[in-house]
Design a protein around this motif. Sequence first.
Motif, PDB file in Angstrom:
ATOM      1  N   ARG A  64     -12.033  -5.955  -9.565  1.00 17.77           N
ATOM      2  CA  ARG A  64     -11.128  -5.529  -8.567  1.00 17.77           C
ATOM      3  C   ARG A  64     -12.058  -4.715  -7.317  1.00 17.77           C
ATOM      4  NH1 ARG A  64      -8.788  -2.521 -12.534  1.00 17.77           N
ATOM      5  NH2 ARG A  64      -9.342  -0.614 -11.480  1.00 17.77           N
ATOM      6  N   ILE A  65     -11.519  -4.982  -6.242  1.00 20.43           N
ATOM      7  CA  ILE A  65     -12.341  -4.353  -5.056  1.00 20.43           C
ATOM      8  C   ILE A  65     -12.522  -2.646  -5.146  1.00 20.43           C
ATOM      9  CG2 ILE A  65     -12.070  -3.881  -2.449  1.00 20.43           C
ATOM     10  CD1 ILE A  65     -12.942  -6.668  -3.275  1.00 20.43           C
ATOM     11  N   ASP A  66     -11.594  -2.103  -5.669  1.00 17.72           N
ATOM     12  CA  ASP A  66     -11.805  -0.790  -6.010  1.00 17.72           C
ATOM     13  C   ASP A  66     -12.889  -0.290  -6.746  1.00 17.72           C
ATOM     14  OD1 ASP A  66     -10.549  -1.231  -8.233  1.00 17.72           O
ATOM     15  OD2 ASP A  66      -9.064   0.581  -8.065  1.00 17.72           O
ATOM     16  N   GLU A  93      -9.587 -10.418 -10.794  1.00 18.16           N
ATOM     17  CA  GLU A  93      -7.848  -9.928 -10.770  1.00 18.16           C
ATOM     18  C   GLU A  93      -7.463  -9.966  -9.617  1.00 18.16           C
ATOM     19  OE1 GLU A  93      -7.635  -6.174 -12.789  1.00 18.16           O
ATOM     20  OE2 GLU A  93      -9.111  -6.597 -14.430  1.00 18.16           O
ATOM     21  N   GLN A  94      -8.010 -10.172  -8.516  1.00 15.56           N
ATOM     22  CA  GLN A  94      -7.547 -10.443  -6.978  1.00 15.56           C
ATOM     23  C   GLN A  94      -8.048 -11.544  -6.507  1.00 15.56           C
ATOM     24  OE1 GLN A  94      -9.396  -6.618  -6.107  1.00 15.56           O
ATOM     25  NE2 GLN A  94      -7.253  -5.552  -6.112  1.00 15.56           N
ATOM     26  N   PRO A  95      -7.272 -12.069  -5.482  1.00 16.14           N
ATOM     27  CA  PRO A  95      -7.511 -13.507  -4.904  1.00 16.14           C
ATOM     28  C   PRO A  95      -8.583 -13.317  -3.925  1.00 16.14           C
ATOM     29  CG  PRO A  95      -5.418 -12.673  -4.107  1.00 16.14           C
ATOM     30  CD  PRO A  95      -5.859 -11.728  -5.253  1.00 16.14           C
ATOM     31  N   VAL A  96      -9.715 -12.678  -4.248  1.00 15.78           N
ATOM     32  CA  VAL A  96     -10.794 -12.426  -3.048  1.00 15.78           C
ATOM     33  C   VAL A  96     -12.176 -13.606  -3.460  1.00 15.78           C
ATOM     34  CG1 VAL A  96     -12.625 -10.809  -2.363  1.00 15.78           C
ATOM     35  CG2 VAL A  96     -10.209 -10.339  -2.835  1.00 15.78           C
ATOM     36  N   ASN A 108     -10.234  -7.770   3.085  1.00 17.85           N
ATOM     37  CA  ASN A 108     -10.111  -6.636   4.274  1.00 17.85           C
ATOM     38  C   ASN A 108      -8.781  -5.739   3.861  1.00 17.85           C
ATOM     39  OD1 ASN A 108     -12.453  -6.944   5.616  1.00 17.85           O
ATOM     40  ND2 ASN A 108     -11.426  -8.678   6.706  1.00 17.85           N
ATOM     41  N   MET A 109      -7.654  -6.306   3.765  1.00 20.59           N
ATOM     42  CA  MET A 109      -6.470  -5.867   3.351  1.00 20.59           C
ATOM     43  C   MET A 109      -6.634  -4.884   1.890  1.00 20.59           C
ATOM     44  SD  MET A 109      -3.324  -8.606   4.066  1.00 20.59           S
ATOM     45  CE  MET A 109      -4.051  -9.780   2.882  1.00 20.59           C
ATOM     46  N   LEU A 110      -7.235  -5.305   0.930  1.00 16.70           N
ATOM     47  CA  LEU A 110      -7.483  -4.702  -0.250  1.00 16.70           C
ATOM     48  C   LEU A 110      -8.323  -3.444   0.095  1.00 16.70           C
ATOM     49  CD1 LEU A 110      -7.840  -7.351  -2.758  1.00 16.70           C
ATOM     50  CD2 LEU A 110      -6.119  -5.939  -2.658  1.00 16.70           C
ATOM     51  N   GLY A 111      -9.249  -3.591   1.013  1.00 14.03           N
ATOM     52  CA  GLY A 111     -10.203  -2.330   1.351  1.00 14.03           C
ATOM     53  C   GLY A 111      -9.344  -1.331   1.931  1.00 14.03           C
TER      54      GLY A 111
END
Length: 182
Positions: A64-66, A93-96, A108-111
């Motif tokens: 995940r981004i975090d 786990e995320q569509p990145v 960018n949204m997840l950030g």
Amino acid sequence: MTIYGYARVSTTDQDLTIQQQALQAAGCQVIRSEKVSGTSTAGRKELQTLLAFLQAGDVLVVTRIDRLARSIADLQTIMHTLKDKGAALRCTEQPVDTTTAAGKAFLNMLGVFAEFETNLRRERQLEGIKAAKERGIYTGRKSSIDPERVRQLKDEGIGPAEIAKRLGIGRASVYRILSAGS
């Protein structure tokens, strides 16, 4: 092309196993892990090692981004590094997937949400401390300086610099105590 994995948890009592298994399942050939706060990239040696090794065509994978960054500034810095090296970022786990326009937008949204979550946590912590102080429960760290000992040494004719040296404290602390006692 090498697929690198990066796993991170914030505290030493948390477990990296689930992230490491997900990264292995995603085809990562090299996985670097660390137990350190994600609020800053400072002190994250494993992340710095990975960023140094990445080359054109390589992919950095996180769950995940975090796990990678908790602030927009850190995320953007990492992304600039990846872009300069010609590497991409993917999440399990995320569509990145930064090789696609949609993946970049979602990144960018997840950030933004990761930074928002960090700020909310900090606000809740400060609110809790304030409430505890109002109830008299939270008094902060106990003083490690004995003001009476400072005054006693001063009465013996010892100067502030020597008092600070003997007690292992800063001169400013000595002056603060002596001026409060006047």
